[in-house]
Design an enzyme around this catalytic site. Sequence first.
Site, PDB file in Angstrom:
ATOM      1  CD  GLU A  37      17.685 -48.088 -47.351  1.00 42.49           C
ATOM      2  OE1 GLU A  37      16.956 -47.573 -46.478  1.00 42.49           O
ATOM      3  OE2 GLU A  37      18.528 -47.442 -47.982  1.00 42.49           O
TER       4      GLU A  37
ATOM      5  CB  THR B 213      21.081 -44.181 -45.697  1.00 45.74           C
ATOM      6  OG1 THR B 213      20.285 -43.254 -46.434  1.00 45.74           O
ATOM      7  CG2 THR B 213      22.464 -43.611 -45.460  1.00 45.74           C
TER       8      THR B 213
ATOM      9  CE  LYS C 243      16.898 -45.580 -43.809  1.00 44.29           C
ATOM     10  NZ  LYS C 243      17.234 -46.140 -45.110  1.00 44.29           N
TER      11      LYS C 243
END
Length: 104
Positions: A73, A23, A20
């Site tokens: 993500e 954000t 990841k």
Amino acid sequence: MNRKFTFFSRFIPDILAGRKTITIRDDSESWPKPGELLEVHTFEDDRWFCQLRVLEISPLALADFKEEHAQQENMSLPELRQVIADIYPGQDAFWLIRFEVTAQ
């Protein structure tokens, strides 16, 4: 200056493993600047788990979410759209924050 930023605990493994790398946040969390170091805590219990460096921040509309964003993500595009809808119901304007882990 190191400032505090939070993530839901369920994202910790993906963040720490480098799966990841972005954000997506609303206006209230659009304050980080490129190059800034963020002390990262869990949303649920304010537990520190890493430090991030902000690499980039840019506006991103819900309609412009792409498969590339979902991959960054570490989820599918439908999952990403659902997660964002759950966290930010009714919103369609966001900020994409790209980061790298600098300490854990």
